[in-house]
Design a protein around this motif. Sequence first.
Motif, PDB file in Angstrom:
ATOM      1  N   UNK A 270       0.957  -1.709   0.159  1.00  0.00           N
ATOM      2  CA  UNK A 270       0.080  -0.112   0.095  1.00  0.00           C
ATOM      3  C   UNK A 270       0.722   0.962   0.397  1.00  0.00           C
ATOM      4  N   UNK A 271       0.696   2.354  -0.412  1.00  0.00           N
ATOM      5  CA  UNK A 271       1.285   3.419  -0.627  1.00  0.00           C
ATOM      6  C   UNK A 271       0.066   4.620  -0.259  1.00  0.00           C
ATOM      7  N   UNK A 272       0.827   5.707   0.956  1.00  0.00           N
ATOM      8  CA  UNK A 272      -0.116   6.047   1.489  1.00  0.00           C
ATOM      9  C   UNK A 272       0.670   7.635   0.814  1.00  0.00           C
ATOM     10  N   UNK A 273      -0.932   8.769   0.013  1.00  0.00           N
ATOM     11  CA  UNK A 273      -0.154   9.363  -0.274  1.00  0.00           C
ATOM     12  C   UNK A 273      -0.175  10.796   0.463  1.00  0.00           C
ATOM     13  N   UNK A 274       0.353  12.140   1.035  1.00  0.00           N
ATOM     14  CA  UNK A 274       0.288  12.859   1.740  1.00  0.00           C
ATOM     15  C   UNK A 274       0.703  13.694   0.878  1.00  0.00           C
ATOM     16  N   UNK A 275       0.113  14.897   0.591  1.00  0.00           N
ATOM     17  CA  UNK A 275      -0.143  15.801  -0.018  1.00  0.00           C
ATOM     18  C   UNK A 275       0.982  16.510   0.955  1.00  0.00           C
ATOM     19  N   UNK A 276       1.693  17.109   2.065  1.00  0.00           N
ATOM     20  CA  UNK A 276       2.845  17.913   2.877  1.00  0.00           C
ATOM     21  C   UNK A 276       4.347  16.846   2.839  1.00  0.00           C
ATOM     22  N   UNK A 277       3.864  15.337   1.911  1.00  0.00           N
ATOM     23  CA  UNK A 277       5.324  14.565   2.465  1.00  0.00           C
ATOM     24  C   UNK A 277       5.622  14.568   0.758  1.00  0.00           C
TER      25      UNK A 277
ATOM     26  N   UNK B 103       9.032  -3.578  -2.467  1.00  0.00           N
ATOM     27  CA  UNK B 103      10.073  -3.333  -3.540  1.00  0.00           C
ATOM     28  C   UNK B 103      10.584  -1.852  -3.695  1.00  0.00           C
ATOM     29  N   UNK B 104      11.115  -1.898  -4.749  1.00  0.00           N
ATOM     30  CA  UNK B 104      11.771  -0.472  -5.047  1.00  0.00           C
ATOM     31  C   UNK B 104      11.160   0.719  -5.763  1.00  0.00           C
ATOM     32  N   UNK B 105      10.965   1.840  -4.918  1.00  0.00           N
ATOM     33  CA  UNK B 105       9.905   2.977  -4.321  1.00  0.00           C
ATOM     34  C   UNK B 105      11.429   4.391  -4.835  1.00  0.00           C
ATOM     35  N   UNK B 106      10.670   4.320  -5.566  1.00  0.00           N
ATOM     36  CA  UNK B 106      11.741   5.521  -6.322  1.00  0.00           C
ATOM     37  C   UNK B 106      10.075   6.896  -6.535  1.00  0.00           C
TER      38      UNK B 106
ATOM     39  N   UNK C 215      -2.859  -2.997  -6.551  1.00  0.00           N
ATOM     40  CA  UNK C 215      -2.635  -1.663  -6.227  1.00  0.00           C
ATOM     41  C   UNK C 215      -3.707  -1.065  -5.300  1.00  0.00           C
ATOM     42  N   UNK C 216      -3.658  -1.025  -4.174  1.00  0.00           N
ATOM     43  CA  UNK C 216      -4.889   0.149  -2.844  1.00  0.00           C
ATOM     44  C   UNK C 216      -3.928   1.580  -3.068  1.00  0.00           C
ATOM     45  N   UNK C 217      -4.536   2.361  -3.345  1.00  0.00           N
ATOM     46  CA  UNK C 217      -4.441   3.994  -3.202  1.00  0.00           C
ATOM     47  C   UNK C 217      -5.506   4.735  -2.072  1.00  0.00           C
ATOM     48  N   UNK C 218      -4.452   5.193  -1.650  1.00  0.00           N
ATOM     49  CA  UNK C 218      -5.508   6.062  -0.694  1.00  0.00           C
ATOM     50  C   UNK C 218      -5.557   6.829   0.475  1.00  0.00           C
ATOM     51  N   UNK C 219      -5.573   8.191   0.393  1.00  0.00           N
ATOM     52  CA  UNK C 219      -4.785   9.652   1.434  1.00  0.00           C
ATOM     53  C   UNK C 219      -4.865   9.417   3.321  1.00  0.00           C
ATOM     54  N   UNK C 220      -4.005   9.564   3.338  1.00  0.00           N
ATOM     55  CA  UNK C 220      -3.679   9.503   4.442  1.00  0.00           C
ATOM     56  C   UNK C 220      -3.904  11.007   5.540  1.00  0.00           C
ATOM     57  N   UNK C 221      -3.394  12.150   5.032  1.00  0.00           N
ATOM     58  CA  UNK C 221      -4.071  13.090   5.320  1.00  0.00           C
ATOM     59  C   UNK C 221      -4.985  14.539   3.757  1.00  0.00           C
ATOM     60  N   UNK C 222      -5.449  15.111   3.859  1.00  0.00           N
ATOM     61  CA  UNK C 222      -5.950  16.413   2.667  1.00  0.00           C
ATOM     62  C   UNK C 222      -5.570  17.306   3.427  1.00  0.00           C
TER      63      UNK C 222
ATOM     64  N   UNK D 184       3.914   9.471  -9.759  1.00  0.00           N
ATOM     65  CA  UNK D 184       4.057   8.183 -10.371  1.00  0.00           C
ATOM     66  C   UNK D 184       5.455   7.369  -9.194  1.00  0.00           C
ATOM     67  N   UNK D 185       4.672   6.412  -9.087  1.00  0.00           N
ATOM     68  CA  UNK D 185       5.701   5.454  -8.492  1.00  0.00           C
ATOM     69  C   UNK D 185       6.470   4.345  -9.246  1.00  0.00           C
ATOM     70  N   UNK D 186       7.399   3.774  -9.437  1.00  0.00           N
ATOM     71  CA  UNK D 186       8.097   2.242  -9.708  1.00  0.00           C
ATOM     72  C   UNK D 186       8.319   1.559  -9.205  1.00  0.00           C
ATOM     73  N   UNK D 187       6.946  -0.097  -9.325  1.00  0.00           N
ATOM     74  CA  UNK D 187       8.122  -0.876  -8.175  1.00  0.00           C
ATOM     75  C   UNK D 187       7.879  -2.019  -8.714  1.00  0.00           C
ATOM     76  N   UNK D 188       9.269  -2.601  -7.835  1.00  0.00           N
ATOM     77  CA  UNK D 188       9.634  -3.725  -8.714  1.00  0.00           C
ATOM     78  C   UNK D 188       8.980  -4.415  -8.129  1.00  0.00           C
TER      79      UNK D 188
END
Length: 398
Positions: A1-8, A15-18, A46-53, A31-35
């Motif tokens: 799970x990749x947690x998107x934060x607009x301040x982070x 896997x590898x995260x770029x 793959x699940x995407x959701x915000x931790x903070x808005x 974008x992210x690149x995943x191994x």
Amino acid sequence: TYVVDDNAKTGTIPGNFKPALTPLLGRATGSVQVDLSGLGIGEHSIKFFPSKINGAAPTEKDEESLVFYLVDESKLTQKYVPLFEGFTASTCGPCATANSYFNPVLAQLQSAGAINVIKYQMYFPGNGDPYHIEGNTTRMLYYDEIFGWDGYWSVPTPIYNGMDNIMDWDAQYWSDITSLLKTSATEDHQKKSIMDIDFKSAEIDASGQLSLEIEITSHLQMTGNVHAVVVEKTTTGNRRTNGEREFHNVAMAFATDAIGKKTTFEADKKERFRYSISMARTNVEELFDLQVVCFVQDPESGYIFQSASTLKSGIVANENEVMGDVRVYPNPASEFVNITNLEGADVEIFDLTGRRVYANSKVEGDLEIALASFANGTYVVRLTKDGQSAHRKLMVVR
């Protein structure tokens, strides 16, 4: 799970995260690149959701899941063939315009084996198309759920691969839309399919009984809805008010219901599907102008895993080699038709409604039949001997 934060500027993902994140109007994009080397063959998500808005925890659940499949490419043999499904009607003026652009492009793609086509004739506007069948409404209801139309249906509505309403493509003119369609289908056809669909047999007899045997092999363990739709390549009897003189790839019958047969496929295991469909009470104009389109669809997203058709192999009259020497000539015929080398066979002739218009038993040698009482059109000659039957097509033209 990749947690998107607009301040982070960082996140966590297996896997590898770029990271490449850019805050934009209070939202994180990038974008992210995943191994994926640690994942096995099969379905993943793959699940995407915000931790903070805007610095605060979200007040409502807001997430998106994307499904993807990992495959062993060495097992993939068939090219991918996308599917075009069109909702149209002979009482719809814009449909005539749309079809004038779509039809030549679709015909070109079909001849190259790069697309399969089904047209669902609808009962609106006005009195609608007389070749509308119940399954067409079911297909429209299905896509209503996919695209969220809330019951506001319209024609023409062309659907590409179960995922795209072509009318939503970023194009201003019909010529631009068809250009995008041609490009998309050509590019998709260069890919390998995760599923193989093969017609083992497709036969029709004089009574209009269509028998199908289809073999499907998925190279993944997965679930999909299997469809087999009988279409007529050209019709004219459903002409109405929009000026179109002929119609193409018109849906005539569904082998299953229009939602399809839900099937769980084991990886690399062949599955056989057998269908018997009576075409006698359908809108079919010409039994020998039929085509069957088989496709497997993801019930949730609408995505078409693979499609195939009998366009190349054709639907054949259920002929038997035991009477391979029988000749029917002239064909087309006008006043008389000759049938030779019968050797004790029973002869019956049927029109395309299944009505028998001629019969003669235990005919030895040759037979000459007067056609004065026959209307112009297509007929099926059934030859029966020793419990085995063969069929021949007869055209009467004056």
